[in-house]
Design a protein around this motif. Structure first.
Motif, PDB file in Angstrom:
ATOM      1  N   ASN A 152      43.748  37.148  39.130  1.00  0.00           N
ATOM      2  CA  ASN A 152      44.538  38.044  38.268  1.00  0.00           C
ATOM      3  C   ASN A 152      43.588  38.615  37.226  1.00  0.00           C
ATOM      4  O   ASN A 152      43.509  38.124  36.111  1.00  0.00           O
ATOM      5  N   HIS A 162      43.810  34.633  45.015  1.00  0.00           N
ATOM      6  CA  HIS A 162      43.714  35.878  44.266  1.00  0.00           C
ATOM      7  C   HIS A 162      43.231  35.639  42.846  1.00  0.00           C
ATOM      8  O   HIS A 162      43.422  34.563  42.280  1.00  0.00           O
ATOM      9  N   HIS A 202      43.097  31.637  41.919  1.00  0.00           N
ATOM     10  CA  HIS A 202      44.007  30.563  42.335  1.00  0.00           C
ATOM     11  C   HIS A 202      44.664  30.948  43.649  1.00  0.00           C
ATOM     12  O   HIS A 202      44.524  32.069  44.135  1.00  0.00           O
TER      13      HIS A 202
END
Ligand SMILES: [Fe+2]
Length: 383
Positions: free
Chosen positions: A298, A296, A332
């Motif tokens: 962020n 994902h 990450h």
């Protein structure tokens, strides 16, 4: 926060309330937003403003670093921090921005302290003792979060040498609105409830005319206020502004058939960050579920995780006391092999606290001293 009271109160606010010697108690209002926000009203033996002197204190070490804003994955090993540091050194941030400061250390304030700039959220990893305050004392132990609103005078009576995670926030720290009904009561689906809160229960009223020193943080400077009495001279108070604690072990995790993202693990929020905790729980129970998280980005936040104990299902090279920083701008997820290893697993014993900040974090020189620099290449599979 919910209404709470402790000690003796007059029937009405702002009326004469006499001590045994016939003199007045002194009303002392603690309120946010200039008499319009959340507040508490205390009754004191002495004048809260009776100050003999205010001195400058030596300032803590500078927190900036020329490598502080590099874009990469970070891994800090807080086990390498000195366990015998004094409490002012212990709270020098590892990561910070204009709104939030994140520290890890081993010394808690054992002198009287008032943070005039920041609300404080402590996570205490081990130990036991009390948080003493002018609003009463809270019995605390390892696993507790301790929330101390800004402007209150407090003192830890706690075993020294136990690791803590401290988050200081310019804005108040509260429970997520979606856990609460319109009247402010925890809803049935909330992972925490009122019974989990550790409120001040013991009010010690210190009647002393000895000079007493209070250390104050105001913005980035520290001062020492010399009072002509002890500030823990409260005989009673009531309101919604007070310190409290809640244990990470009382957070009841919510699980699903397929992977649920971190907001399901949220315990606190503020205007500029959220706090989630990963606690021992059953894994997703779809027969083909992948319990490890997917990769994902962020996009709107920097992600900090403080690893406490257990096996961290998606991470390699992490140890208890590690902190990872996964900044916005680079994706990450699990390190090589961790996704596959999670398939078919039924539960995890991991314990970790995550802080997602909405503005980028900088690292301090204190953080760079304990950085483990191979982490940024830990997603490269060995061939
Ligand atoms: Fe993440």
């Amino acid at each position: 926060m919910h209404y709470h009271s402790l000690g003796k109160l007059p029937k009405k606010r702002h009326v004469t309330f006499l001590k045994q010697d016939g003199t007045l108690h002194r009303e002392h209002l603690f309120g946010l937003e200039g008499f319009s926000g959340i507040q508490s009203l205390a009754y004191k033996l002495d004048l809260p403003s009776a100050t003999l002197a205010i001195h400058d204190l030596p300032q803590p070490l500078p927190v900036v670093s020329d490598k502080s804003d590099s874009l990469t994955y970070r891994h800090l090993k807080t086990a390498e921090l000195g366990r015998n540091e004094d409490w002012l050194t212990s709270r020098i941030p590892l990561m910070f921005n204009q709104q939030v400061e994140i520290s890890v250390g081993f010394g808690v304030p054992d002198t009287l302290f008032r943070n005039a700039s920041h609300h404080e959220l402590w996570y205490l990893e081990t130990g036991q003792g009390w948080l003493r305050s002018e609003f009463g004392n809270v019995q605390i132990c390892g696993g507790d979060y301790v929330v101390i609103p800004k402007g209150l005078t407090y003192q830890f009576q706690y075993s020294q040498g136990d690791r803590f995670l401290l988050t200081q926030s310019l804005q108040p720290i509260r429970f997520p609105n979606r856990y609460l009904n319109r009247q402010g009561q925890f809803l049935e689906h909330s992972p925490i409830c009122e019974r989990d809160l550790k409120l001040p229960t013991v009010l010690e009223t210190i009647d002393s005319c000895e000079e007493t020193k209070v250390t104050i943080r105001r913005h980035n400077r520290y001062f020492e206020q010399v009072m002509n009495h002890h500030p823990f001279d409260t005989v009673g108070w009531d309101g919604c502004y007070y310190p409290f604690a809640i244990s990470i072990h009382d957070f009841e995790p919510i699980v699903g058939r397929l992977h649920l993202p971190p907001p399901i693990h949220q315990i606190f929020e503020s205007a500029h960050f959220v706090v989630c905790n990963f606690v021992p729980r059953l894994f997703d129970f779809h027969p083909e579920a992948i319990p490890a998280p997917y990769y994902h980005s962020n996009i709107d936040s920097d992600e900090v995780i403080f690893y406490i104990e257990g096996n961290f299902m998606s991470r390699s090279g992490i140890e208890p006391g590690s902190i990872s920083l996964h900044p916005a701008g680079i994706p990450h997820g699990p390190q090589p092999g961790k996704t596959e290893a999670s398939v078919g697993q039924h539960s995890t014993e991991e314990l970790a606290v995550m802080i997602d900040t909405f503005e980028p974090l900088l690292l301090s020189s204190r953080a760079l001293e304990i950085e483990e620099c191979t982490y940024e290449r830990s997603w490269i599979a060995k061939k």
